[in-house]
Scaffold this active site. Structure first.
Site, PDB file in Angstrom:
ATOM      1  CB  SER A 192      14.871  30.741  -1.625  1.00  0.00           C
ATOM      2  OG  SER A 192      14.166  31.273  -2.728  1.00  0.00           O
ATOM      3  CB  SER A 209       5.906  28.553   4.121  1.00  0.00           C
ATOM      4  OG  SER A 209       4.936  27.916   3.335  1.00  0.00           O
ATOM      5  CE1 TYR A 227      -0.582  20.086   1.739  1.00  0.00           C
ATOM      6  CE2 TYR A 227       1.345  18.716   2.098  1.00  0.00           C
ATOM      7  CZ  TYR A 227       0.524  19.751   2.488  1.00  0.00           C
ATOM      8  OH  TYR A 227       0.819  20.467   3.632  1.00  0.00           O
TER       9      TYR A 227
END
Length: 330
Positions: free
Chosen positions: A211, A203, A56
């Site tokens: 959302s 996710s 990441y």
């Protein structure tokens, strides 16, 4: 914030965790100050599970977590991953689950975070050249040495989970799971229940599509994962948009937000499911945390199923290039 069991040992964590991929810039620019503010907000909200990985931001996410922790691991349960290698210069990607590689990458993660032990260590993607039984032996050795507390695999199949579990206890499987990505319903959730394995859902907000703020593909930066994702490309995005808007309206009619309701739906799908929404802002994290206090009735679950029926999403969840890694099943 309610708790759920993460490890076979009985270790409990907040039923909503924090996915830290955003700290590495996958969905837009961020900085250490903003990431630290989000981590502080997590503590205030009772969120104590952090999920990161060596890839990441090519170590940025772990480094940011380390500068926040300052060696104190008492407040968070930390999970990280290894098994993917990336070529920063050319953007190439591959997989390596060999013992020396996993050990070296784990040690690098521990150095970046300034700790000597991680609570949960995942194989991020399977190396198909190795038998999963041999990979389990490597992980069990790291556990015996005290470097890791629990063992996890990301995006494996139910069959692979059963093979790994025959060698030793697998604590967690991490899979994409949300109102528009339901593959774990086809065997993974059932297998996890049978074996006492937690399912960490990444996710869970459908990369923002279920959302409170609908994503706008026109604003995606070049590094944004969604820029080349089939579900955000036309004409698929325009087909998906009315479904997302209908879900937002339903959440509003019930006095909550789409973000909180989508996570509450995920929690209601099984007592062993722990969603890890990713965010880089305290306000969005607070909206996520509200899901823990939200009760979703059976009638609401049925109504949500009507608004977002299984298979509603137009487009595959990954492009052909992005599909490189997850194990298919069914």
């Amino acid at each position: 914030m309610k708790k759920r069991r993460l490890l076979q040992s009985g270790k409990m964590v907040s039923e909503i965790g924090l996915g830290c991929m955003s700290f590495g810039g996958f969905y837009g620019a961020t900085d250490e100050t903003e990431s630290h503010a989000t981590l502080a907000a997590a503590l205030d909200l009772g969120i104590d599970l952090l999920d990161t990985a060596n890839v990441y931001g090519l170590g940025i996410s772990e480094t940011v977590i380390g500068t926040f922790l300052k060696g104190d691991t008492s407040k968070f349960t930390i999970a990280t991953k290894a098994g993917i290698w990336r070529d920063k210069e050319h953007g190439n990607r591959g997989f390596n689950n060999k013992p020396d590689y996993l050990r070296s990458e784990l040690e690098g993660s521990l150095r970046r975070m300034g700790i000597d032990h991680v609570d949960l260590f995942y194989v991020h993607r399977r190396d198909r050249e190795l038998q999963i039984e041999n990979v389990m032996e490597t992980l069990l050795a790291l556990k015996a040495e005290g470097k890791i507390g629990g063992i996890g695999f990301s995006e494996i199949s139910p069959a692979s989970l059963r093979r790994a579990s025959a060698v030793g206890p697998v604590d967690v499987v991490q899979s994409e799971y949300s109102l528009w990505s339901r593959q774990p319903d086809l065997g993974m959730l059932q297998t996890c229940r049978d074996l006492g394995v937690a399912l960490v859902a990444y996710s869970p907000l459908a990369r923002g599509m279920v959302s409170s703020v609908t994503p706008n593909p026109a604003t995606f930066l070049e590094k944004d994962f969604r820029k080349n994702n089939p579900r955000f490309l036309e004409p698929n995005f325009s087909f998906n948009l009315p479904y997302a808007k209908a879900f937002q309206a339903y959440a509003q009619d019930h006095g909550t937000t789409a973000t909180a309701l989508a996570l509450a739906w995920c929690l209601a799908r099984g007592e062993n499911i722990i969603p890890i929404p990713g965010t880089r802002t305290p306000d969005h994290l607070a909206e996520c945390a509200a899901a823990s206090a939200l009760t979703v009735t059976p009638d609401m679950m049925a109504e949500i199923e009507h608004i977002l029926p299984v298979g509603w999403a137009h487009g595959d969840r990954y492009s052909q290039a992005q599909w490189n890694g997850p194990e298919g099943y069914c």
